[in-house]
Design an enzyme around this catalytic site. Structure first.
Site, PDB file in Angstrom:
ATOM      1  N   LYS A  82       0.825  -1.202   0.000  1.00  0.00           N
ATOM      2  CA  LYS A  82       0.000   0.000   0.000  1.00  0.00           C
ATOM      3  C   LYS A  82       0.863   1.257   0.000  1.00  0.00           C
ATOM      4  O   LYS A  82       1.881   1.339   0.670  1.00  0.00           O
ATOM      5  CB  LYS A  82      -0.910  -0.003   1.232  1.00  0.00           C
ATOM      6  CG  LYS A  82      -1.947   1.109   1.244  1.00  0.00           C
ATOM      7  CD  LYS A  82      -2.870   0.984   2.451  1.00  0.00           C
ATOM      8  CE  LYS A  82      -3.906   2.101   2.456  1.00  0.00           C
ATOM      9  NZ  LYS A  82      -4.801   1.997   3.651  1.00  0.00           N
ATOM     10  N   SER A 135      -0.450  -1.580 -14.571  1.00  0.00           N
ATOM     11  CA  SER A 135      -1.897  -1.514 -14.801  1.00  0.00           C
ATOM     12  C   SER A 135      -2.397  -2.791 -15.449  1.00  0.00           C
ATOM     13  O   SER A 135      -1.742  -3.365 -16.318  1.00  0.00           O
ATOM     14  CB  SER A 135      -2.244  -0.326 -15.702  1.00  0.00           C
ATOM     15  OG  SER A 135      -3.638  -0.311 -15.972  1.00  0.00           O
ATOM     16  N   LYS A 189       1.414   6.734 -14.868  1.00  0.00           N
ATOM     17  CA  LYS A 189       0.393   5.797 -14.371  1.00  0.00           C
ATOM     18  C   LYS A 189      -0.767   6.556 -13.741  1.00  0.00           C
ATOM     19  O   LYS A 189      -1.935   6.174 -13.889  1.00  0.00           O
ATOM     20  CB  LYS A 189       1.022   4.839 -13.352  1.00  0.00           C
ATOM     21  CG  LYS A 189       0.023   3.879 -12.666  1.00  0.00           C
ATOM     22  CD  LYS A 189      -0.772   3.063 -13.671  1.00  0.00           C
ATOM     23  CE  LYS A 189      -1.447   1.856 -13.037  1.00  0.00           C
ATOM     24  NZ  LYS A 189      -2.343   2.141 -11.920  1.00  0.00           N
ATOM     25  N   HIS A 192      -2.844   7.816 -16.538  1.00  0.00           N
ATOM     26  CA  HIS A 192      -3.563   6.649 -17.060  1.00  0.00           C
ATOM     27  C   HIS A 192      -4.830   6.409 -16.242  1.00  0.00           C
ATOM     28  O   HIS A 192      -5.922   6.200 -16.781  1.00  0.00           O
ATOM     29  CB  HIS A 192      -2.652   5.416 -17.000  1.00  0.00           C
ATOM     30  CG  HIS A 192      -3.373   4.102 -17.122  1.00  0.00           C
ATOM     31  ND1 HIS A 192      -4.094   3.539 -16.086  1.00  0.00           N
ATOM     32  CD2 HIS A 192      -3.495   3.244 -18.160  1.00  0.00           C
ATOM     33  CE1 HIS A 192      -4.631   2.402 -16.476  1.00  0.00           C
ATOM     34  NE2 HIS A 192      -4.275   2.194 -17.735  1.00  0.00           N
ATOM     35  N   ASN A 193      -4.691   6.451 -14.922  1.00  0.00           N
ATOM     36  CA  ASN A 193      -5.849   6.213 -14.063  1.00  0.00           C
ATOM     37  C   ASN A 193      -6.877   7.328 -14.174  1.00  0.00           C
ATOM     38  O   ASN A 193      -8.085   7.090 -14.088  1.00  0.00           O
ATOM     39  CB  ASN A 193      -5.406   6.061 -12.612  1.00  0.00           C
ATOM     40  CG  ASN A 193      -4.739   4.726 -12.354  1.00  0.00           C
ATOM     41  OD1 ASN A 193      -4.288   4.054 -13.274  1.00  0.00           O
ATOM     42  ND2 ASN A 193      -4.657   4.330 -11.096  1.00  0.00           N
ATOM     43  N   GLU A 196      -8.753   6.662 -17.159  1.00  0.00           N
ATOM     44  CA  GLU A 196      -9.622   5.530 -16.821  1.00  0.00           C
ATOM     45  C   GLU A 196     -10.896   6.020 -16.134  1.00  0.00           C
ATOM     46  O   GLU A 196     -12.005   5.536 -16.434  1.00  0.00           O
ATOM     47  CB  GLU A 196      -8.846   4.579 -15.918  1.00  0.00           C
ATOM     48  CG  GLU A 196      -9.587   3.360 -15.434  1.00  0.00           C
ATOM     49  CD  GLU A 196      -8.748   2.573 -14.445  1.00  0.00           C
ATOM     50  OE1 GLU A 196      -9.283   2.180 -13.380  1.00  0.00           O
ATOM     51  OE2 GLU A 196      -7.554   2.352 -14.722  1.00  0.00           O
TER      52      GLU A 196
END
Length: 500
Positions: A82, A135, A189, A192-193, A196
């Site tokens: 995490k 991902s 990333k 990217h999210n 998304e």
């Protein structure tokens, strides 16, 4: 243990993503050591490897020191824990057993500045550090994700032979590349999210319009999504949406479709919020992503929404889904076609916004990121994988300095072709009281971007009126300030080199 018998890579953190990625590495023929703070997950990983015939390539450890010593030099450990304090604690533990030249790679969703802070601290100990976005979820981790490593180039050179085989493979090559220095891998990333988030919201709006305005049932919706997935909207999210819409309730068989039983509250883990915050910091407009985040926020106040619906119903205003208009088969098909066009056009705008954000950060940090290469490595494995990413790659190949995908000739042509349908869908949704925040935001972004003059002149005049922020003129050089309260006065001040 002889150096030749040691593992080629280690993985620390054996939750769903970590365990599946470890099995993927073992399946590709690499010997991997695994470790988890709680030993039961290590046991589970070893048991799965044995069951899948991968036991010779996956070795479990319950002592961190023994885990590190089991690795061939330079030791390379991927951590999947995490974000935040757990990452720092894991790094601290590993560093106690590692030597100069060894490598730590964080494969989680992490704030890019944390990666840069950790890299600097570890550099003082002679250790190399990378932040590598991964991902693809559980399925991607097991069978081939998209991997976005950024940080120490020397560390990438060591891990490259492994991750190029472990990641998803497409006709354009493996879905990984050296993204760039610093925290660039984490930043890419993150964006990217954010994209998304936008994709998921746009798809949910398409679903809502077809269901609420068009009256399509779940079987018709699934059929429409399957049809879309066979053409230009071919993507992982469209594919799984068709499967979701067709899934009958498995907990109460015979009582309808599962999606209709799911509470309309959306969770989030923070990367969408980070994306919007970074866009604001960099003054980059990303309204599709921002509106998708707002949609998640408003979904969270379920009780308030239920109460508000009751309030307005008592005042005579019915909700959008109170009465669905009956459409002829021809009208339904026209709506399906229009929504398909509107979704695709909105998607182009969303990806254009994300690419602009990556470029702005790259320019600020001096990362020199290749936008076309970012699109290429998203073609497979990741959540936003889609057919048209190949066309984004080609657009940047044609012009690496393309200011926006919206002015690429091919994408511009497609937006023009879908313009009328896009407007019909948004208008129909508004008239029916169906919220389409991201689809509407995409259209507004498109309309604003292609307009040579916006009403910002009035906003700037207002700023000058109440705050003396000055303004520029279209017919004169320099910055100007006017005493607006005296409408009969021609008094104004012209300044040179002064900006608001």
């Amino acid at each position: 243990m002889a150096e030749a018998d040691k593992s080629q890579v280690g993985l620390c953190g054996l939750a769903v993503m970590g365990q599946n990625l470890a099995l993927n590495v073992a399946e590709k023929g690499f010997k991997i050591s695994v470790y988890n703070r709680s030993g039961d997950k290590t046991d589970n990983a070893v048991a799965r490897a044995q069951k899948e015939g991968l036991g010779d390539n996956l070795v479990g450890f319950k002592d961190m020191g023994e885990f590190v010593q089991s690795l061939a030099k330079p030791r390379c450990v991927i951590i999947l824990v995490k974000a935040g304090a757990p990452v720092d604690a894991t790094i601290e533990g590993l560093a106690q057993h590692m030597e100069p030249g060894d490598i730590i790679i964080d494969g989680g969703n992490e704030w890019y500045e944390n990666t840069e802070r950790r890299a600097k601290a570890l550099e003082e100990k002679g250790l190399l550090y990378m932040g590598m976005g991964v991902s693809g979820g559980e399925e991607g981790a097991r069978n081939g994700p998209s991997m976005m490593p950024g940080g120490a180039k020397a560390a990438f050179d060591v891990i490259e032979p492994i991750i190029t085989k472990v990641c998803a493979q497409t006709d354009s090559g493996p879905c990984t590349t050296y993204v760039g220095p610093g925290g660039s891998g984490n930043f890419v990333k993150m964006v990217h999210n954010g994209i998304e988030y936008g994709d998921m919201q746009l798809i949910s709006e398409a679903y809502d319009v077809l269901k609420t305005v068009g009256g399509l049932n779940n079987s018709e919706l699934a059929a429409a999504f399957n049809e879309w997935n066979a053409a230009e909207l071919d993507s992982f999210l469209i594919e799984i949406s068709a499967l979701i819409l067709a899934k009958e309730d498995d907990q109460k068989p015979g009582e309808g479709f599962l999606v209709d039983k799911i509470l309309d509250k959306t969770g989030m883990k923070g990367t969408g919020k980070w994306t919007v915050q970074q866009a604001a910091e960099l003054s980059v407009a990303i309204p599709t992503v921002a509106s998708s985040l707002d949609a998640r926020f408003i979904s969270g106040v379920k009780d308030e929404r239920v109460a508000a619906q009751a309030t307005y119903m008592s005042a005579g205003l019915e909700p959008a889904d109170a009465e669905v208009a009956a459409l002829t088969p021809e009208e339904k098909q026209q709506l399906v076609d229009d929504v398909r066009a509107a979704l695709y056009a909105s998607k182009i705008c969303s990806y254009a916004q994300g690419m602009n954000l990556i470029r702005a950060k790259s320019n600020e940090q001096g990362w020199n990121l290749d936008l076309g290469e970012m699109a290429r490595i998203w073609k497979g494995g990741c959540i936003i994988r889609a057919r048209f990413l190949d066309r984004i790659k080609k657009a940047y190949d044609r012009d690496a300095d393309l200011p926006s995908l919206l002015v690429d000739g091919e994408f511009a042509k497609e937006l023009v072709e879908r313009n009328d349908a896009w407007r019909r869908v948004v208008t129909s949704a508004i008239n029916a009281g169906v919220a389409t925040p991201s689809m509407s935001s995409s259209l507004a972004y498109f309309d604003s971007y292609r307009r040579g003059r916006l009403p910002a002149n009035l906003v700037q005049a207002q700023r000058d009126f109440f705050g003396s922020h000055t303004y520029e003129r279209v017919d004169m050089d320099g910055w100007h300030h006017t005493v607006w309260s005296d409408m009969n006065s021609a008094d104004s001040i012209t300044t040179s080199g002064y900006s608001a």
